[in-house]
Design an enzyme around this catalytic site. Structure first.
Site, PDB file in Angstrom:
ATOM      1  N   SER A  83     -21.111 -50.680  25.127  1.00 50.43           N
ATOM      2  CA  SER A  83     -21.903 -50.017  26.151  1.00 50.43           C
ATOM      3  C   SER A  83     -23.268 -49.598  25.579  1.00 50.43           C
ATOM      4  CB  SER A  83     -21.112 -48.830  26.721  1.00 50.43           C
ATOM      5  OG  SER A  83     -21.627 -48.427  27.959  1.00 50.43           O
ATOM      6  N   GLU A 174     -28.835 -31.409  26.456  1.00 51.71           N
ATOM      7  CA  GLU A 174     -30.233 -31.166  26.857  1.00 51.71           C
ATOM      8  C   GLU A 174     -31.072 -32.439  26.704  1.00 51.71           C
ATOM      9  OE1 GLU A 174     -33.986 -28.228  25.665  1.00 51.71           O
ATOM     10  OE2 GLU A 174     -31.998 -27.843  24.839  1.00 51.71           O
ATOM     11  N   HIS A 233     -14.208 -51.098  31.757  1.00 51.64           N
ATOM     12  CA  HIS A 233     -15.318 -50.913  30.819  1.00 51.64           C
ATOM     13  C   HIS A 233     -14.833 -50.494  29.435  1.00 51.64           C
ATOM     14  CE1 HIS A 233     -19.410 -50.328  29.604  1.00 51.64           C
ATOM     15  NE2 HIS A 233     -19.296 -49.014  29.481  1.00 51.64           N
TER      16      HIS A 233
END
Length: 252
Positions: A83, A174, A233
């Site tokens: 991925s 963040e 996946h």
């Protein structure tokens, strides 16, 4: 420098995890690969035990891995990337082709992917660690946004005790909030890697479609495609035996 776990001996094999994952996700397969190779299970920046940074892109992550290889004096390496880690591996291969002998990409293509992590990030951002939640409390919050049990368990592996009584996520949430658009970015059109390349896709996954094969061949003219039936996946976790067998036959 990037955090890693190194085991085994022989030709170096680097394993690069996916978005919101970490090297520990590959623990069992890494141990298997270590019977044949010197395996480096790496935590990419802003993931696992590696450093946090506001800078986050495929070019930057590929440079991190290149600098890691320089620090450990690695050459003629094999790379397995899943991925997001597959996109990092592809980027590294096209920028530093002399470094990589063979490339294995798990269930991701070089194309652009529309953003599809919004609900997951909404769930992660909804966790208020100032309230000192338990692991169960965190899962309860995530469940409102992420109904799939397996996905929640995958994310909960990132919880750790920052200090007694205080949980936190290992990844840099963040930075992901600020750079989410980077995850779907395609390879530059002129990026190419002409050495042996293996793409493994899940038979039930929609990440690599038949219509994507031309784009893969454009960037990776020596690419071959293998499909693991009845997997999504997370093909390496759903059928690790077949995944291992396909990779070993390609590398050896």
């Amino acid at each position: 420098m990037l955090h890693s776990k190194i085991e085994g001996s022989g030709q170096p094999l680097l394993i690069l995890h996916g978005f919101l994952g970490m090297s520990d996700n590959w623990k069992s397969l890494a141990t298997q690969f270590a019977s044949r190779f010197e395996v480096h299970s790496i935590d990419l920046r802003n993931h696992g035990r590696s450093f946090h940074s506001s800078e986050f892109s495929y070019a930057i992550m590929a440079q991190d891995v290149f600098e890691y290889c320089q620090a450990y004096e690695l050459s003629s390496i094999f790379v397995v990337g899943h991925s997001m880690g597959g996109k990092v591996a592809m980027t590294l291969a096209t920028i530093q082709p002399q470094l990589i002998s063979k490339l294995i990409v798990a269930d991701i293509g070089p194309k652009f992917y529309p953003q599809h992590h919004e609900l997951i990030l909404a769930g992660l951002n909804a966790v208020d660690f100032s309230k000192k939640p338990t692991r169960s409390d965190v899962e309860t919050v995530l469940e409102k946004f992420i109904p799939d049990f397996g996905t929640r368990q995958f994310l909960l592996k990132n919880l750790y005790w920052k200090e007694p009584g205080q949980l936190a996520f290992r990844f840099n949430l963040e930075a992901f909030n600020m750079n989410l658009d980077q995850i779907g970015q395609p390879l530059p059109d002129n990026a190419m890697y002409t050495k042996p390349t293996l793409f493994i896709r899940g038979g039930d996954s929609n990440y690599i479609l038949n219509t994507d094969l031309g784009g893969i061949e454009h960037h990776f003219p020596m690419a071959i495609i293998e499909t693991i039936p009845k997997t999504g996946h997370w093909l390496h976790a759903e059928n690790p035996t077949m995944f291992y067998s396909i990779v070993i036959s390609f590398l050896e």
